[in-house]
Scaffold this motif. Structure first.
Motif, PDB file in Angstrom:
ATOM      1  N   ASN A 443       0.893  -1.241   0.208  1.00  0.00           N
ATOM      2  CA  ASN A 443      -0.118   0.068   0.049  1.00  0.00           C
ATOM      3  C   ASN A 443       0.669   1.198  -0.042  1.00  0.00           C
ATOM      4  N   ALA A 444       1.955   1.212   0.871  1.00  0.00           N
ATOM      5  CA  ALA A 444       2.782   2.515   0.880  1.00  0.00           C
ATOM      6  C   ALA A 444       3.462   2.637  -0.451  1.00  0.00           C
ATOM      7  N   LYS A 446       1.988   1.539  -3.404  1.00  0.00           N
ATOM      8  CA  LYS A 446       0.870   1.963  -4.329  1.00  0.00           C
ATOM      9  C   LYS A 446       0.420   3.573  -4.138  1.00  0.00           C
ATOM     10  N   ILE A 474      -0.257  10.071  -0.354  1.00  0.00           N
ATOM     11  CA  ILE A 474      -1.479  10.703  -0.644  1.00  0.00           C
ATOM     12  C   ILE A 474      -2.500  10.899   0.879  1.00  0.00           C
ATOM     13  N   GLY A 475      -2.190  10.074   1.749  1.00  0.00           N
ATOM     14  CA  GLY A 475      -2.908  10.053   3.129  1.00  0.00           C
ATOM     15  C   GLY A 475      -4.231   9.440   2.996  1.00  0.00           C
ATOM     16  N   ILE A 476      -5.005   9.606   3.840  1.00  0.00           N
ATOM     17  CA  ILE A 476      -6.449   9.176   4.169  1.00  0.00           C
ATOM     18  C   ILE A 476      -7.244  10.188   4.702  1.00  0.00           C
ATOM     19  N   ILE A 484     -11.425   1.853   6.035  1.00  0.00           N
ATOM     20  CA  ILE A 484     -10.648   1.101   5.210  1.00  0.00           C
ATOM     21  C   ILE A 484     -10.114  -0.063   5.491  1.00  0.00           C
ATOM     22  N   HIS A 489     -13.262  -2.403   1.018  1.00  0.00           N
ATOM     23  CA  HIS A 489     -13.678  -0.806   0.811  1.00  0.00           C
ATOM     24  C   HIS A 489     -12.253  -0.359   0.215  1.00  0.00           C
ATOM     25  N   ARG A 490     -12.462   0.878  -0.661  1.00  0.00           N
ATOM     26  CA  ARG A 490     -11.535   1.572  -1.008  1.00  0.00           C
ATOM     27  C   ARG A 490     -11.932   3.073  -0.947  1.00  0.00           C
ATOM     28  N   VAL A 496      -7.039   7.612  -5.486  1.00  0.00           N
ATOM     29  CA  VAL A 496      -6.853   6.052  -5.024  1.00  0.00           C
ATOM     30  C   VAL A 496      -7.318   5.303  -6.232  1.00  0.00           C
ATOM     31  N   GLY A 501      -6.628  -1.678  -6.902  1.00  0.00           N
ATOM     32  CA  GLY A 501      -6.365  -2.638  -5.772  1.00  0.00           C
ATOM     33  C   GLY A 501      -7.785  -3.419  -5.086  1.00  0.00           C
ATOM     34  N   LEU A 504      -8.829  -5.798  -0.145  1.00  0.00           N
ATOM     35  CA  LEU A 504      -9.008  -6.802   0.947  1.00  0.00           C
ATOM     36  C   LEU A 504      -7.673  -6.626   1.674  1.00  0.00           C
ATOM     37  N   GLY A 505      -6.557  -6.072   1.122  1.00  0.00           N
ATOM     38  CA  GLY A 505      -5.491  -5.995   1.910  1.00  0.00           C
ATOM     39  C   GLY A 505      -5.337  -5.802   3.501  1.00  0.00           C
ATOM     40  N   LEU A 506      -6.043  -4.461   3.859  1.00  0.00           N
ATOM     41  CA  LEU A 506      -6.135  -4.031   5.306  1.00  0.00           C
ATOM     42  C   LEU A 506      -7.011  -4.947   5.923  1.00  0.00           C
ATOM     43  N   ALA A 507      -7.940  -5.488   5.525  1.00  0.00           N
ATOM     44  CA  ALA A 507      -9.128  -6.369   5.987  1.00  0.00           C
ATOM     45  C   ALA A 507      -8.185  -7.503   6.543  1.00  0.00           C
ATOM     46  N   PHE A 532       0.748   3.264   9.128  1.00  0.00           N
ATOM     47  CA  PHE A 532       0.172   2.061   9.674  1.00  0.00           C
ATOM     48  C   PHE A 532       0.879   1.174  10.734  1.00  0.00           C
TER      49      PHE A 532
HETATM   50  P1  ADP Z   1      -6.674  -1.836  -1.717  1.00  0.00           P
HETATM   51  O1  ADP Z   1      -6.144  -3.069  -2.528  1.00  0.00           O
HETATM   52  O2  ADP Z   1      -7.571  -1.071  -2.351  1.00  0.00           O
HETATM   53  O3  ADP Z   1      -5.052  -1.203  -1.408  1.00  0.00           O
HETATM   54  P2  ADP Z   1      -6.508  -1.932   1.124  1.00  0.00           P
HETATM   55  O4  ADP Z   1      -7.338  -3.043   1.884  1.00  0.00           O
HETATM   56  O5  ADP Z   1      -5.087  -2.481   1.000  1.00  0.00           O
HETATM   57  O6  ADP Z   1      -7.100  -2.621  -0.479  1.00  0.00           O
HETATM   58  O7  ADP Z   1      -6.623  -0.775   1.261  1.00  0.00           O
HETATM   59  C1  ADP Z   1      -8.061  -0.027   1.413  1.00  0.00           C
HETATM   60  C2  ADP Z   1      -7.972   1.304   1.091  1.00  0.00           C
HETATM   61  O8  ADP Z   1      -7.256   1.902   1.993  1.00  0.00           O
HETATM   62  C3  ADP Z   1      -7.142   1.710  -0.167  1.00  0.00           C
HETATM   63  O9  ADP Z   1      -8.036   1.500  -1.251  1.00  0.00           O
HETATM   64  C4  ADP Z   1      -6.920   2.987   0.035  1.00  0.00           C
HETATM   65  O10 ADP Z   1      -7.964   3.862  -0.241  1.00  0.00           O
HETATM   66  C5  ADP Z   1      -6.401   3.052   1.494  1.00  0.00           C
HETATM   67  N1  ADP Z   1      -5.093   3.039   1.808  1.00  0.00           N
HETATM   68  C6  ADP Z   1      -4.659   1.910   2.090  1.00  0.00           C
HETATM   69  N2  ADP Z   1      -3.272   2.117   2.372  1.00  0.00           N
HETATM   70  C7  ADP Z   1      -2.917   3.394   2.150  1.00  0.00           C
HETATM   71  C8  ADP Z   1      -1.830   4.313   2.190  1.00  0.00           C
HETATM   72  N3  ADP Z   1      -0.632   3.848   2.533  1.00  0.00           N
HETATM   73  N4  ADP Z   1      -2.165   5.519   1.882  1.00  0.00           N
HETATM   74  C9  ADP Z   1      -3.081   6.024   1.616  1.00  0.00           C
HETATM   75  N5  ADP Z   1      -4.406   5.119   1.538  1.00  0.00           N
HETATM   76  C10 ADP Z   1      -4.069   4.053   1.813  1.00  0.00           C
END
Ligand code: ADP
Length: 563
Positions: A443-444, A446, A474-476, A484, A489-490, A496, A501, A504-507, A532
């Motif tokens: 994610n970092a 991307k 870009i931050g959140i 997220i 959820h994106r 973004v 993406g 699923l990554g953060l879940a 994170f």
């Molecule tokens: P994805 O496959 O969309 O990256 P994740 O579950 O990993 O799915 O992340 C969910 C959402 O959280 C992302 O779509 C993005 O909007 C936000 N996100 C996650 N990591 C970052 C990050 N390092 N910087 C900015 N936004 C992030």
């Protein structure tokens, strides 16, 4: 865009609002109608109730009048001939032949002999006698005087009618003027009313007869009829509970005993009017409850539908995002493999470089597929963790190593800070934890935009080991930070959506950390980057987290608290 077009567009985008309005507006209209109808009904029943009380009293008064008129007609309709001199005995016989009920005394006065003497009928002897000087005689003389004057003046009476004189309440006089066949006044026949008979027999009978007719058989349970005399004393009451009653209706008698009044009293809380009021509130309450239930049901159905719509939209986005994510590393692998096949790698050094690219991209591919498989396992509650006592720093270093080529290739600067003193071994599932960390690093990369700087810090805070991944991307936005971690959820920003993406990554990260008895937190400012942090309990290292109960699927878990 014109207003109707904008409205149409709005409704097309938010069909659930349309559905809410379609259910809510008719419901509100119906409720409005029902409220108005109930108010109307309440008012009408109060008016109808008052009217029925008044009607009852009017009917009682009318029946009393009828009874006395018919008695007067029956007893006092003497032929004019009996008023001639010497024929008083005929009058006595007339009286004798009739029931005296209602009359305390009967009398007649003849205007033919000029003296106008009052003759009282004595039922004992059956003859007529004068009772000069008695209160009765005086009362009769006063009542008869105008008629006598009329007779003396030779006046005529066109329409003879019974007359009542109640100036002396002790001697109430009912008179019948008797005319000859030329409408000349020959005398009066009359009676002095029997108050006791009126109170004890007449009134009781009339009241009892009319009460059930007007208010039904159970009328006495909530109604009390009270009669008061001219001095306001209660002379009759159908129940002895008159003290605590309200009297919504009262009227005076119309013909005889006109200074007396009759009133209807109601016991509180039991009258039909009060029942009507009570039922008004009951109906209103029930309608309100029904409306609340219907609204609640509709809202619940709409919420469920909205979630389904959102989920299905997210799923279709997911499929296209995942396909694209899989295609990117595959394309790279194919290009480098082709270069090798065509012998474009002249030097062994170059061939090794191509090989490293292929390896990195396949690792990325494996990571993606691992995420998908893990997600499927977590959803079906089949995900298992293999915990062991591991060196956290080694796991972190190995994961960073697998990212090295990609980071270098994309121009990232990676810094890593580790604690001065070595960490105690941590009990974890190295593969799962490495995957969680890889997801954060991925994610970092991307979402870094132009800020190509990633910092990883491993530190100890009390009884916890922390691994933080910081980017300058870009931050959140704050409102997105809790969401997220939900599957699929994106964040909604355009930045973004430039990046592919699966959502699923953060879940998965959250699930992994919770399975380790830890958590994942985020601190982020839009445009400034995100950090994170993975938190692992050190104390739990001795315990066996595998013994912890199986974690529920992703959707069913509570939010992770944020940094
Ligand atoms: P994805 O496959 O969309 O990256 P994740 O579950 O990993 O799915 O992340 C969910 C959402 O959280 C992302 O779509 C993005 O909007 C936000 N996100 C996650 N990591 C970052 C990050 N390092 N910087 C900015 N936004 C992030």
């Amino acid at each position: 865009m014109s207003l109707p077009a904008r409205l149409r567009e709005g409704l097309r985008r938010h069909p659930l609002w349309l559905a809410m309005a379609a259910a809510g507006v008719p419901l509100a209209v119906l409720l409005g109608f029902q409220y108005r109808w109930l108010v109307e009904l309440d008012r009408n029943s109060a008016v109808a109730w008052q009217a029925s009380l008044d009607n009852y009293l009017a009917a009682v008064s009318e029946q009393v009048e009828l009874a006395y008129r018919s008695r007067g007609e029956r007893l006092l309709n003497l032929p004019p001939t009996v008023f001639e001199a010497g024929r008083r005995d005929e009058a006595a016989r007339h009286f004798q032949a009739r029931e005296m009920a209602g009359a305390r005394r009967l009398f007649l006065v003849s205007f033919l002999d000029g003296a106008g003497e009052v003759w009282f009928y004595d039922p004992g002897s059956g003859s007529a006698e004068a009772r000069p000087g008695t209160p009765e005689a005086r009362a009769v003389a006063v009542a008869v005087a105008p008629w006598q004057a009329l007779a003396a003046a030779g006046g005529r009476v066109e329409r003879p009618a019974l007359a009542v004189d109640e100036r002396d309440p002790e001697q109430r006089v009912l008179l019948n003027p008797i005319l000859d066949d030329r409408s000349g006044l020959v005398g009066v026949a009359g009676m002095i009313l029997d108050e006791e008979d009126f109170r004890a027999r007449q009134l009781g009978a009339v009241i009892d007869d009319a009460l059930p007719r007007y208010f039904g058989e159970d009328a006495r349970q909530y109604l009390v009829v009270t009669v008061r005399d001219g001095a306001g004393r209660t002379v009759l009451a159908t129940a002895d509970r008159s003290a605590d009653l309200a009297y919504p209706a009262e009227r005076a008698f119309s013909f005889v005993f006109t200074d007396w009044s009759i009133a209807l009293g109601c016991h509180s809380a039991t009258t039909p009017a009060q029942w009507a009021r009570f039922s008004f509130f009951v109906h209103l309450g029930l309608s309100g409850l029904l409306a609340a239930l219907v609204t609640g049901g509709v809202a619940l159905a709409l919420r469920t539908a909205a979630r389904e719509v959102r989920l299905s939209r997210m799923k279709s986005d997911f499929v296209s995002n995942v396909s694209h994510e899989l295609r990117t590393p595959l394309a790279s692998i194919r290009v480098f493999a082709e270069l090798l096949r065509l012998g474009r790698a002249d030097r062994p050094e170059q061939a090794r470089e191509y090989g490293r690219y292929i390896e990195t991209e396949s690792r990325r591919l494996t990571g993606l597929i691992d995420n998908l498989l893990d997600f499927a396992r977590i959803e079906s509650e089949r995900k298992e963790y293999r915990f062991e006592s591991a060196d956290l720093l080694a796991v972190v270093a190995e994961t960073l190593g697998s990212f090295e080529v990609r980071l270098r290739q994309q121009g990232f600067r990676l810094s890593c800070q580790t604690p001065e003193r070595p960490l105690p071994p941590v009990r974890l599932d190295p593969a799962a934890f490495a995957q969680a960390l890889a997801n954060l690093l991925d994610n970092a990369v991307k979402y870094s935009g132009e800020g190509r700087e990633i910092g990883v810090e491993v530190r100890r805070e009390g009884d916890r080991a922390l691994v933080a991944v910081r980017d300058r991307g870009i931050g959140i936005p704050p409102e997105e930070q809790a969401k997220i971690f939900e599957r699929f959820h994106r964040a909604g920003s355009a930045l973004v959506h430039e990046v592919r993406g699966s959502g699923l990554g953060l879940a998965i990260v959250r699930h992994v950390m919770e399975a380790h008895g830890g958590r994942v937190t985020v601190a982020s400012r839009p445009g400034r980057g995100s950090t994170f942090t993975l938190e692992l309990p050190l104390a739990a290292a001795s315990a066996d987290p595998a013994a912890a109960p199986a974690r529920p699927p992703l959707a069913a878990r509570p939010e992770v608290s944020q940094a």
